[in-house]
Design a protein around this motif. Structure first.
Motif, PDB file in Angstrom:
ATOM      1  N   LYS A 150       0.986  -1.272   0.132  1.00 42.67           N
ATOM      2  CA  LYS A 150      -0.319  -0.039   0.028  1.00 42.67           C
ATOM      3  C   LYS A 150       0.730   1.601  -0.330  1.00 42.67           C
ATOM      4  N   LYS A 151       2.695   1.063   0.639  1.00 42.29           N
ATOM      5  CA  LYS A 151       2.789   2.447   0.837  1.00 42.29           C
ATOM      6  C   LYS A 151       3.181   2.688  -0.299  1.00 42.29           C
ATOM      7  N   ILE A 152       3.968   2.112  -1.004  1.00 43.79           N
ATOM      8  CA  ILE A 152       4.355   1.603  -1.988  1.00 43.79           C
ATOM      9  C   ILE A 152       3.207   2.472  -3.286  1.00 43.79           C
ATOM     10  N   SER A 153       2.619   1.454  -3.322  1.00 45.93           N
ATOM     11  CA  SER A 153       2.069   2.169  -4.692  1.00 45.93           C
ATOM     12  C   SER A 153       0.941   3.495  -4.696  1.00 45.93           C
ATOM     13  N   GLN A 154       1.583   3.848  -2.664  1.00 48.88           N
ATOM     14  CA  GLN A 154       0.303   5.433  -3.177  1.00 48.88           C
ATOM     15  C   GLN A 154       1.293   6.799  -2.589  1.00 48.88           C
ATOM     16  N   LEU A 155       2.604   6.223  -2.598  1.00 47.44           N
ATOM     17  CA  LEU A 155       3.540   7.315  -2.862  1.00 47.44           C
ATOM     18  C   LEU A 155       3.875   8.011  -4.120  1.00 47.44           C
ATOM     19  N   ARG A 156       4.018   9.279  -3.347  1.00 49.58           N
ATOM     20  CA  ARG A 156       3.706  10.201  -4.352  1.00 49.58           C
ATOM     21  C   ARG A 156       4.771  10.801  -4.806  1.00 49.58           C
ATOM     22  N   ILE A 157       5.758   9.896  -5.571  1.00 50.27           N
ATOM     23  CA  ILE A 157       7.115  10.542  -5.696  1.00 50.27           C
ATOM     24  C   ILE A 157       7.192  10.965  -7.051  1.00 50.27           C
ATOM     25  N   PHE A 158       5.429  11.450  -8.167  1.00 48.98           N
ATOM     26  CA  PHE A 158       6.437  11.731  -9.508  1.00 48.98           C
ATOM     27  C   PHE A 158       5.143  13.205 -10.091  1.00 48.98           C
ATOM     28  N   ASN A 159       5.760  13.569 -10.759  1.00 44.81           N
ATOM     29  CA  ASN A 159       5.395  14.925 -10.297  1.00 44.81           C
ATOM     30  C   ASN A 159       4.265  15.075 -11.513  1.00 44.81           C
ATOM     31  N   ASP A 160       3.633  16.035 -11.198  1.00 46.81           N
ATOM     32  CA  ASP A 160       2.055  16.970 -11.222  1.00 46.81           C
ATOM     33  C   ASP A 160       2.597  17.423 -12.207  1.00 46.81           C
ATOM     34  N   GLU A 161       1.507  18.222 -12.972  1.00 41.68           N
ATOM     35  CA  GLU A 161       1.578  19.638 -14.147  1.00 41.68           C
ATOM     36  C   GLU A 161       1.897  20.197 -12.687  1.00 41.68           C
ATOM     37  N   ASN A 162       2.105  20.981 -11.994  1.00 38.56           N
ATOM     38  CA  ASN A 162       3.051  21.777 -11.440  1.00 38.56           C
ATOM     39  C   ASN A 162       5.113  21.550 -11.052  1.00 38.56           C
ATOM     40  N   ASP A 163       4.879  20.593 -11.646  1.00 39.61           N
ATOM     41  CA  ASP A 163       6.211  19.697 -11.327  1.00 39.61           C
ATOM     42  C   ASP A 163       6.631  19.752  -9.911  1.00 39.61           C
ATOM     43  N   VAL A 164       5.326  19.298  -9.537  1.00 36.56           N
ATOM     44  CA  VAL A 164       5.975  18.849  -7.835  1.00 36.56           C
ATOM     45  C   VAL A 164       5.428  17.130  -7.876  1.00 36.56           C
ATOM     46  N   MET A 165       6.127  16.526  -7.189  1.00 38.00           N
ATOM     47  CA  MET A 165       5.639  15.057  -6.958  1.00 38.00           C
ATOM     48  C   MET A 165       4.640  14.854  -5.661  1.00 38.00           C
ATOM     49  N   ASN A 166       4.076  15.039  -6.633  1.00 43.20           N
ATOM     50  CA  ASN A 166       2.606  15.131  -5.782  1.00 43.20           C
ATOM     51  C   ASN A 166       1.342  13.861  -6.354  1.00 43.20           C
ATOM     52  N   LYS A 167       1.893  12.633  -7.090  1.00 42.78           N
ATOM     53  CA  LYS A 167       1.505  11.784  -7.725  1.00 42.78           C
ATOM     54  C   LYS A 167       1.515  10.039  -7.518  1.00 42.78           C
ATOM     55  N   SER A 168       0.921   9.378  -7.553  1.00 40.99           N
ATOM     56  CA  SER A 168       1.295   7.981  -6.930  1.00 40.99           C
ATOM     57  C   SER A 168       1.606   7.522  -8.046  1.00 40.99           C
ATOM     58  N   LEU A 169       2.037   6.238  -7.876  1.00 41.93           N
ATOM     59  CA  LEU A 169       2.444   4.982  -9.392  1.00 41.93           C
ATOM     60  C   LEU A 169       0.828   5.305 -10.027  1.00 41.93           C
ATOM     61  N   ILE A 170       0.019   4.801  -8.983  1.00 38.73           N
ATOM     62  CA  ILE A 170      -1.520   4.917  -9.445  1.00 38.73           C
ATOM     63  C   ILE A 170      -1.768   5.706 -10.657  1.00 38.73           C
ATOM     64  N   ASP A 171      -1.760   6.965  -9.762  1.00 48.08           N
ATOM     65  CA  ASP A 171      -2.244   8.218 -10.670  1.00 48.08           C
ATOM     66  C   ASP A 171      -1.404   8.195 -11.919  1.00 48.08           C
ATOM     67  N   VAL A 172      -0.029   8.555 -12.493  1.00 49.57           N
ATOM     68  CA  VAL A 172       0.527   8.185 -13.575  1.00 49.57           C
ATOM     69  C   VAL A 172      -0.043   6.885 -14.329  1.00 49.57           C
ATOM     70  N   ASN A 173      -0.385   5.420 -13.774  1.00 47.61           N
ATOM     71  CA  ASN A 173      -1.186   3.995 -14.831  1.00 47.61           C
ATOM     72  C   ASN A 173       0.863   4.112 -14.908  1.00 47.61           C
ATOM     73  N   GLY A 174       1.010   4.039 -14.103  1.00 45.77           N
ATOM     74  CA  GLY A 174       2.704   3.537 -14.725  1.00 45.77           C
ATOM     75  C   GLY A 174       2.939   2.480 -13.514  1.00 45.77           C
ATOM     76  N   ASN A 175       4.745   1.937 -14.294  1.00 47.52           N
ATOM     77  CA  ASN A 175       4.545   0.402 -14.117  1.00 47.52           C
ATOM     78  C   ASN A 175       5.389  -0.128 -13.316  1.00 47.52           C
ATOM     79  N   ALA A 176       5.365  -1.170 -12.810  1.00 53.64           N
ATOM     80  CA  ALA A 176       6.208  -1.362 -11.556  1.00 53.64           C
ATOM     81  C   ALA A 176       7.526  -3.042 -12.058  1.00 53.64           C
ATOM     82  N   LEU A 177       8.493  -3.587 -11.115  1.00 55.55           N
ATOM     83  CA  LEU A 177       9.116  -4.370 -11.225  1.00 55.55           C
ATOM     84  C   LEU A 177       9.353  -4.542 -10.530  1.00 55.55           C
ATOM     85  N   VAL A 178       9.885  -5.535  -9.862  1.00 52.85           N
ATOM     86  CA  VAL A 178       9.876  -6.210  -8.358  1.00 52.85           C
ATOM     87  C   VAL A 178      10.871  -7.440  -8.620  1.00 52.85           C
ATOM     88  N   VAL A 179      11.944  -6.696  -7.672  1.00 54.25           N
ATOM     89  CA  VAL A 179      13.312  -8.063  -7.959  1.00 54.25           C
ATOM     90  C   VAL A 179      13.233  -8.192  -6.704  1.00 54.25           C
TER      91      VAL A 179
END
Length: 150
Positions: free
Chosen positions: A47-76
């Motif tokens: 839950k913490k990783i999927s909701q971690l807000r470390i992607f930039n929003d439209e104001n170039d501020v880290m305010n979006k999560s992996l869910i918000d940006v529809n990003g991919n994940a690779l777990v090793v």
């Protein structure tokens, strides 16, 4: 559990010279599992990783999560994250869970992370000699230890 989370433009895992998994924009998660970890750690960390807000929003501020940006994940899986370097120069891995404990927890983490994200994630192969390549975006690298939840 310890996780090193890296925001990436792309990442891949190669095994025996062949690309096994590859992602574009998203997160590379290096996951270490200790002898003391359990399913509570899995749920909290996923839950913490999927909701971690470390992607930039439209104001170039880290305010979006992996869910918000529809990003991919690779777990090793990476048992070396549990290394103790307190004594001498050879790291001790005594806190790292053996395969009998780590493999089921790793698989459960991957399943929980997929459920939390609502999509498939990519993985390496537990215990394989993997070559991990990435283009760190930022760079942004976050370390999370489930033993430090508070």
């Amino acid at each position: 559990m310890k996780a090193v989370i890296q925001r990436v433009l792309q990442a891949s895992v190669s095994i025996d010279g062949e690309i096994f998994s590859r992602i574009d924009q998203g997160l590379l998660v290096l996951l270490g599992i200790s002898n003391e970890d359990d399913e509570n750690d899995i749920a909290w960390l996923s839950k913490k990783i999927s909701q971690l807000r470390i992607f930039n929003d439209e104001n170039d501020v880290m305010n979006k999560s992996l869910i918000d940006v529809n990003g991919n994940a690779l777990v090793v899986s990476q048992f070396t994250l549990l290394a103790s370097t307190k004594k001498g120069n050879r790291p001790s891995y005594i806190q790292a869970a053996g395969p009998d404990i780590a493999i089921p927890l790793y698989k459960k983490f991957v399943a929980q992370f997929e459920s939390d994200l609502g999509r498939e994630i990519k993985t390496g192969i537990f215990g394989a000699d993997m070559k991990v390549s990435l283009v760190n975006d930022g760079p942004v690298t976050i370390i999370i230890d489930t033993k430090n939840k508070e």
